[in-house]
Design an enzyme around this catalytic site. Structure first.
Site, mmCIF file in Angstrom:
data_model
loop_
_atom_site.group_PDB
_atom_site.id
_atom_site.type_symbol
_atom_site.label_atom_id
_atom_site.label_comp_id
_atom_site.label_asym_id
_atom_site.label_seq_id
_atom_site.Cartn_x
_atom_site.Cartn_y
_atom_site.Cartn_z
ATOM 1 N N GLU A 137 4.592 8.969 -3.793
ATOM 2 C CA GLU A 137 5.290 8.450 -2.613
ATOM 3 C C GLU A 137 6.237 7.318 -3.010
ATOM 4 O O GLU A 137 6.574 6.458 -2.196
ATOM 5 C CB GLU A 137 4.290 8.013 -1.542
ATOM 6 C CG GLU A 137 3.530 9.196 -0.951
ATOM 7 C CD GLU A 137 2.569 8.802 0.154
ATOM 8 O OE1 GLU A 137 2.656 7.655 0.646
ATOM 9 O OE2 GLU A 137 1.731 9.637 0.533
ATOM 10 N N GLU A 188 0.861 -1.194 0.000
ATOM 11 C CA GLU A 188 0.000 0.000 0.000
ATOM 12 C C GLU A 188 0.899 1.246 0.000
ATOM 13 O O GLU A 188 0.924 2.017 0.942
ATOM 14 C CB GLU A 188 -0.977 0.011 1.178
ATOM 15 C CG GLU A 188 -0.383 -0.194 2.553
ATOM 16 C CD GLU A 188 -1.427 -0.007 3.649
ATOM 17 O OE1 GLU A 188 -2.381 0.774 3.460
ATOM 18 O OE2 GLU A 188 -1.279 -0.640 4.703
#
Length: 503
Positions: A314, A305
């Protein structure tokens, strides 16, 4: 303190704008709230133009450089004239909703009385009122009262409107403090997340439900004939995906060998306690960077995730590319892909706050934000896509794209671009924060906002065009962006001078 000034509507307002601008420069922290009619009544022989009042206000704001101390005291229309003919269309209401409304002024003429003698507002009027009201909006009743008890009956109507609203949901309670509040994106490789951050993410019921469904479907279809399936959870955090995998294994009646790989020493404490008290031999906990871990066996399924608000912001591509060697040749990654999207928006309140900093860096940093008082100017369009496992040779995660959006349906001001993502977990199971395909009830991710240094006037029918690059070197990843139409802007954040994500 606050100065309340009434905006002249029927003459050149340049001198008025100059006076307000001088006041803003000379008074330090003093705020100026401008009283503006939502609908300017037309002069004789002129047709009603619902947009003229907003244009006059916007001209004043431009004269004052979008100063964040400017606020709006919005006079709502009387509403009951010609059966609500003065209530503007939804597009105009949405445009005003994006403005820094400090107070709503409701004329007593907007209220009517039923045959039973009850004072009311029309349903259409109430809908407009609620759309423009925020938690800190002041409500002012203006005009003479028709009742012996004064303005009490009008205030009772407003009170009853608020009391009849449903209670706040758990999701709304979590999200409200973050509305239009700018946050710097996470730096997952440079910084170790705090326990509080994990706790917020773990409360999301939709995200983990989708992950569990995806893992379960993969076990029951692709790996149906397997006696035992090896699952590696990379970036395991405090273990929510591990629990998803174990529950999916039970539902699919499949034996699992699960590895939980995590580099954050703070999260490792929680993982080790879970292994001791909950998982036992079902899970092997590994303290390592996923890109450097020497796995004792290959995985059938790698679960992660690592997605950010813009999908790849990210560093999910870099992390998963570095870890994908652990996947068997016929294995899969969950998620299997992600695509980012961009959308031009008007965002005057937030742009004003950025402008108040006086820093170039403020306009060259993408911010995570729960969009609230904003106006989309066109439909979102796809930007960058990444697939996992990544079979590209050599691997190149740089990207560039030029996007021309659909025609703007209304005139407005372009302040920047909102970013979203869609992701496929497995086959038809996915996650999305893109408005058109949003995973209802999910709150793990907010949007991302790429600001422009200078706001740009957008005419109705304009096709906004922009370009964005995803750049990287050995130590960092960064974005650069610029506007190409209706005017050309400077390239924002060249060479990552103001913002980057560290590798």
């Amino acid at each position: 303190g606050v100065v309340l000034a009434k905006l002249p509507m029927y003459r050149n307002n340049t001198n008025f704008g100059r006076t307000i601008s001088q006041g803003l420069r000379l008074t330090g922290g003093l705020k100026f709230w401008i009283q503006v009619p939502m609908v300017a009544k037309p002069l004789p022989f002129e047709e009603l133009d619902f947009g003229s009042s907003w244009r006059t206000w916007n001209d004043l704001r431009l004269l004052c450089e979008g100063d964040h101390r400017l606020g709006v005291c919005l006079e709502l229309p009387s509403g009951n004239e010609k059966k609500n003919s003065y209530i503007p269309p939804k597009s105009i209401i949405d445009k005003w909703n994006a403005e820094p409304i400090k107070a709503l002024i409701i004329p007593t003429k907007a209220f009517t009385m039923t045959k039973e003698g009850i004072v009311v507002l029309s349903e259409e009027y109430i809908s407009m009122f609620l759309r423009l009201t925020n938690a800190d909006t002041r409500i002012i009743i203006s005009g003479p009262s028709l009742y012996a008890e004064g303005h009490g009956p009008y205030l009772s109507v407003i009170q009853n409107i608020f009391e009849s609203l449903p209670g706040a949901t758990e999701q709304l309670k979590i999200e409200t403090p973050y509305r239009d509040f700018l946050q710097s994106p996470l730096q997952p490789l440079m910084d170790n997340l705090k326990s509080q951050t994990y706790e917020i993410f773990e409360k999301d019921p939709i995200k983990y439900s989708q992950y569990e469904k995806a893992i379960c479907k993969a076990l029951m279809t692709k790996f149906k004939s397997y006696e035992t399936v090896c699952i590696v959870v990379v970036g395991a955090g405090r273990g929510p995906l591990v629990r998803c995998a174990l529950r999916a294994g039970e539902k699919a009646e499949k034996k699992l060998r699960v590895y939980a790989v995590e580099k954050n020493p703070n999260a490792m404490i929680t993982l080790q306690n879970a292994k001791l008290n909950e998982w036992g031999d079902k899970v092997t906990v590994v303290h390592a960077d996923m890109r450097e871990w020497k796995a004792p066996e290959k995985a059938d399924i790698m679960v992660s995730e690592l997605l950010g608000s813009f999908g790849d912001n990210e560093l999910s591509p870099e992390c998963l590319d570095g870890a994908q060697w652990v996947i068997k040749s016929d294995g899969i990654s969950i998620p299997s892909d992600s695509t980012s999207y961009l959308q031009p928006i008007a965002y005057p309140k937030v742009w004003g706050n950025l402008n108040a900093t006086g820093l170039l860096k403020s306009f060259e940093t993408p911010y995570v934000v729960l969009l609230h008082r904003h106006v989309p100017l066109a439909e979102s369009k796809a930007a960058f896509s990444f697939f996992h496992p990544n079979d590209e040779k050599p691997v190149d995660n740089t990207r560039e794209i030029t996007i021309e959006f659909s025609e703007a349906k209304e005139e407005n001001i372009l302040h920047g671009f909102a970013g979203y993502f869609e992701s496929t977990l497995f086959e038809d199971i996915g996650l999305s924060i893109r408005p058109k395909t949003f995973s209802e009830g999910m709150f793990s991710w907010f949007s991302i906002f790429f600001p422009l240094r200078t706001p740009v006037k957008i005419k109705k029918g304009t096709r906004i065009k922009m370009k964005m690059w995803r750049c990287l070197n050995k130590s960092k990843v960064w974005y650069e962006w610029c506007l190409l139409n209706p005017s050309v802007s400077p390239i924002h954040n060249p060479n990552g001078r103001s913002y980057h994500i560290g590798l």
